[in-house]
Each structure stands twice: as C-alpha cells, then as structure tokens.
Scaffold this motif. Structure first.
Motif, PDB file in Angstrom:
ATOM      1  N   GLY A   1       7.804  -7.641  60.800  1.00 20.89           N
ATOM      2  CA  GLY A   1       7.716  -8.049  59.403  1.00 20.89           C
ATOM      3  C   GLY A   1       7.643  -9.545  59.206  1.00 20.89           C
ATOM      4  O   GLY A   1       7.579 -10.024  58.062  1.00 20.89           O
ATOM      5  N   ALA A   2       7.638 -10.311  60.268  1.00 26.65           N
ATOM      6  CA  ALA A   2       7.592 -11.764  60.168  1.00 26.65           C
ATOM      7  C   ALA A   2       6.166 -12.258  59.943  1.00 26.65           C
ATOM      8  O   ALA A   2       5.195 -11.524  60.121  1.00 26.65           O
ATOM      9  N   ARG A   3       6.056 -13.521  59.556  1.00 23.19           N
ATOM     10  CA  ARG A   3       4.759 -14.180  59.438  1.00 23.19           C
ATOM     11  C   ARG A   3       4.489 -14.906  60.757  1.00 23.19           C
ATOM     12  O   ARG A   3       5.359 -15.611  61.250  1.00 23.19           O
ATOM     13  N   ILE A   4       3.292 -14.754  61.278  1.00 23.03           N
ATOM     14  CA  ILE A   4       2.964 -15.342  62.575  1.00 23.03           C
ATOM     15  C   ILE A   4       1.747 -16.254  62.457  1.00 23.03           C
ATOM     16  O   ILE A   4       0.778 -15.927  61.765  1.00 23.03           O
ATOM     17  N   ALA A   5       1.843 -17.415  63.072  1.00 23.68           N
ATOM     18  CA  ALA A   5       0.713 -18.342  63.138  1.00 23.68           C
ATOM     19  C   ALA A   5       0.077 -18.209  64.521  1.00 23.68           C
ATOM     20  O   ALA A   5       0.779 -18.165  65.532  1.00 23.68           O
ATOM     21  N   VAL A   6      -1.247 -18.128  64.554  1.00 23.34           N
ATOM     22  CA  VAL A   6      -1.971 -17.871  65.795  1.00 23.34           C
ATOM     23  C   VAL A   6      -3.021 -18.950  65.991  1.00 23.34           C
ATOM     24  O   VAL A   6      -3.645 -19.419  65.031  1.00 23.34           O
ATOM     25  N   GLU A   7      -3.250 -19.318  67.247  1.00 27.18           N
ATOM     26  CA  GLU A   7      -4.200 -20.382  67.583  1.00 27.18           C
ATOM     27  C   GLU A   7      -5.589 -20.153  67.007  1.00 27.18           C
ATOM     28  O   GLU A   7      -6.201 -21.036  66.454  1.00 27.18           O
ATOM     29  N   SER A   8      -6.131 -18.958  67.216  1.00 27.66           N
ATOM     30  CA  SER A   8      -7.543 -18.748  66.905  1.00 27.66           C
ATOM     31  C   SER A   8      -7.804 -17.308  66.566  1.00 27.66           C
ATOM     32  O   SER A   8      -7.187 -16.397  67.102  1.00 27.66           O
ATOM     33  N   SER A   9      -8.747 -17.098  65.666  1.00 25.39           N
ATOM     34  CA  SER A   9      -9.155 -15.749  65.297  1.00 25.39           C
ATOM     35  C   SER A   9     -10.507 -15.386  65.878  1.00 25.39           C
ATOM     36  O   SER A   9     -11.003 -14.288  65.651  1.00 25.39           O
ATOM     37  N   VAL A  10     -11.126 -16.299  66.629  1.00 26.52           N
ATOM     38  CA  VAL A  10     -12.502 -16.063  67.091  1.00 26.52           C
ATOM     39  C   VAL A  10     -12.606 -15.814  68.584  1.00 26.52           C
ATOM     40  O   VAL A  10     -13.624 -15.343  69.060  1.00 26.52           O
ATOM     41  N   ALA A  11     -11.572 -16.139  69.356  1.00 28.49           N
ATOM     42  CA  ALA A  11     -11.656 -15.977  70.802  1.00 28.49           C
ATOM     43  C   ALA A  11     -10.708 -14.896  71.272  1.00 28.49           C
ATOM     44  O   ALA A  11      -9.646 -14.674  70.702  1.00 28.49           O
ATOM     45  N   PHE A  12     -11.111 -14.208  72.335  1.00 26.33           N
ATOM     46  CA  PHE A  12     -10.209 -13.260  72.974  1.00 26.33           C
ATOM     47  C   PHE A  12      -9.092 -14.065  73.603  1.00 26.33           C
ATOM     48  O   PHE A  12      -9.325 -14.915  74.437  1.00 26.33           O
ATOM     49  N   GLY A  13      -7.879 -13.836  73.199  1.00 25.83           N
ATOM     50  CA  GLY A  13      -6.806 -14.669  73.714  1.00 25.83           C
ATOM     51  C   GLY A  13      -5.437 -14.153  73.360  1.00 25.83           C
ATOM     52  O   GLY A  13      -5.173 -12.949  73.434  1.00 25.83           O
ATOM     53  N   PRO A  14      -4.515 -15.062  72.979  1.00 29.12           N
ATOM     54  CA  PRO A  14      -3.109 -14.693  72.790  1.00 29.12           C
ATOM     55  C   PRO A  14      -2.886 -13.500  71.866  1.00 29.12           C
ATOM     56  O   PRO A  14      -2.009 -12.681  72.140  1.00 29.12           O
TER      57      PRO A  14
ATOM     58  N   ALA B   1      -0.598 -12.782  59.239  1.00 25.89           N
ATOM     59  CA  ALA B   1      -1.080 -13.604  60.347  1.00 25.89           C
ATOM     60  C   ALA B   1      -1.787 -14.824  59.767  1.00 25.89           C
ATOM     61  O   ALA B   1      -2.738 -14.688  58.996  1.00 25.89           O
ATOM     62  N   VAL B   2      -1.295 -16.001  60.110  1.00 26.68           N
ATOM     63  CA  VAL B   2      -1.877 -17.258  59.642  1.00 26.68           C
ATOM     64  C   VAL B   2      -2.715 -17.819  60.787  1.00 26.68           C
ATOM     65  O   VAL B   2      -2.178 -18.285  61.791  1.00 26.68           O
ATOM     66  N   TRP B   3      -4.031 -17.751  60.650  1.00 27.78           N
ATOM     67  CA  TRP B   3      -4.916 -18.204  61.726  1.00 27.78           C
ATOM     68  C   TRP B   3      -5.121 -19.704  61.660  1.00 27.78           C
ATOM     69  O   TRP B   3      -5.417 -20.261  60.600  1.00 27.78           O
ATOM     70  N   ARG B   4      -4.955 -20.355  62.794  1.00 26.37           N
ATOM     71  CA  ARG B   4      -5.178 -21.791  62.919  1.00 26.37           C
ATOM     72  C   ARG B   4      -6.229 -22.004  64.003  1.00 26.37           C
ATOM     73  O   ARG B   4      -5.904 -22.279  65.156  1.00 26.37           O
ATOM     74  N   PRO B   5      -7.504 -21.836  63.656  1.00 30.09           N
ATOM     75  CA  PRO B   5      -8.544 -21.856  64.687  1.00 30.09           C
ATOM     76  C   PRO B   5      -8.515 -23.112  65.549  1.00 30.09           C
ATOM     77  O   PRO B   5      -8.586 -24.228  65.044  1.00 30.09           O
TER      78      PRO B   5
END
Length: 261
Positions: free
Chosen positions: A139-152, A174-178
């Motif tokens: 239920g948490a908010r998560i920031a992620v490195e990228s939404s365009v590459a296969f990765g984390p 999910a907060v995407w930070r490309p």
C-alpha cells in the motif's frame, strides 16, 4: 543503417548516415539506458580487442532507446546487439537472437567468485521506523528509476509474484522517475514516495563516491544470502548481454565471439 555522432570512445563510433560502412565492419545495436557508462566501458574493451585482432575493420554502434529497440534491430537487420537481460530474452523469443556473453560484476572480496549484478534495492527514509520489511510496504507509494527499460521494477515484480503478491496492486502508487536515480532518492527524502527502487549496487556506489549520505536512507526488504557485495531486495539476474541475431554473418560471429571471450 542510420548512424549518428561519435560516442567519444576510441574504437567505437556512431556515424553519420552518409558514412559508408564496410562489408566486413562490425555493427552493434546498443540499448540506451540511464547507465550509459556501463556499456561504454564494456564496448570500449571489446572494440579495442576487435581493432587489435582485425585492424582493417571498423566497429560501429547504433545507440537505440529501450522503447523501440527490438523493432529497430529487426528493421535495420543489425547483426550484433548489446542489451539488458530482459531485452535480450525478448530478442531470443521473438527474433531468434543468440546470447554470447553476459557481464558479471566482481565482488569487493577478491576471494569470492564473480556474480551477476542485475537486481533492485528498495530504500526508505532512515527516519521511517514503520517501514522495513516487504510486507510493511504494501500500500505504499514507490518511486522507480524508469518506466521504459526492463530493470528494477520487473525484478521486484518477480519477487512479489514469488511471494504470492500481485505487483499491480501491491503498491498504492508508482512514481516514475525516468533515468534519474537522484530524483528517486529525493522523492523518498521529501516524502513524495515511501520507498525508492534503484538498481543493485547503485546505493553502495553513490555512498562510496560521497554523492549521498548513506545514513539518511535505510535499505528495505533486503534478501539475505544474496551473492555479491551489494544489498538487494530482489533475486539477482544476468546483466548486460552481448548477442547476435539470426541474420548475422557466421564468420563475423566467430570473430566477435573469439574477441569477447
């Protein structure tokens, strides 16, 4: 093929479309991600090996963003590819690509064997004592490195599935930070995200280089007994992979494989 400006790495060039590529030249498609320095170091070594072994041939690359990488490789019939493991698997399944070699990262302890280093680490604000385990992040908010590459994100989704969670519903947002690791960490410290997901070894590297205060963060949901010197919240997978396509010339494949190995 359409090539662009020089990469700045000796022995590796991206050429203008008007430049003639010799029939025996080596041509690579390289997946463009936020970790350009990784493939530049590896390609530089490979290109130098090819230059020494075959001084009459040149090495060219076509740098292609993750999104659209497979389509361009197929459309332009590029013979050799250098891509993240996920993209390589897609090329194998969809276009008959054949992997030749995968990068491994040496552990900090010389006596240990080298291990693959593709994975993800969850980090939280060190002041957040309510968070720590994977279950506490539901239920948490998560920031992620990228939404365009296969990765984390895909690696974390794999762990969630293995633990019988639905990755699409586990986090509230999910907060995407490309292509921007600092923004992921900033989102955590500012409270815009409860946790950040970054590539494995990034946390240790930034801390060692003095780029972040490691005491401001706390790794979360860390898997025990993960091979290597870096913490990880996901299983580790093969990393950057060199391969060739079904239409690659057999003689060139043998030459590249000999130099790579």
């Amino acid at each position: 093929m359409h090539f662009r400006e020089d990469t700045g790495v000796e022995g590796v060039s991206r050429l203008e479309a008007s430049t003639t590529i010799g029939p025996d030249d080596f041509v690579f498609a390289v997946e463009e991600t936020d970790r350009n320095e990784s493939y530049i170091r590896m390609l530089a070594s490979l290109a130098e090996g090819l230059r020494v072994a075959f001084p009459d041939r040149r090495t060219h690359i076509r740098q292609i963003p993750s999104r659209g990488f497979i389509d361009v490789v197929r459309a332009e019939k590029i013979p050799f590819v250098f891509a993240t493991a996920g993209t390589m698997v897609a090329l194998v399944n969809e276009s008959g690509a054949v992997p030749l070699a995968a990068r491994e990262r040496l552990n900090s302890h010389a006596e240990e064997s080298s291990q693959s280093a593709a994975g993800g680490l969850l980090v939280i604000d060190a002041k957040r004592r309510d968070l720590g385990s994977l279950e506490s992040l539901e239920g948490a908010r998560i920031a992620v490195e990228s939404s365009v590459a296969f990765g984390p994100w895909q690696w974390l989704a794999g762990r969630l599935l293995a633990d019988h969670h639905d990755p699409r519903k586990f986090f509230s947002e999910a907060v995407w930070r490309p292509h921007d690791v600092p923004e992921v960490l900033n989102a955590v410290l500012s409270g815009r995200a409860d946790a950040g997901l970054i590539s494995v070894c990034t946390f240790e590297t930034l801390a060692a280089e003095g780029m972040i205060d490691p005491k401001a963060f706390r790794p979360a949901a860390v898997l025990e007994r993960t091979p290597g010197a870096c913490l990880s919240s996901t299983p580790l997978y093969p990393d950057w992979t060199l391969g060739y396509m079904a239409w690659a010339d057999g003689n060139q494949v043998r030459r590249v494989a000999a130099v790579a190995f």
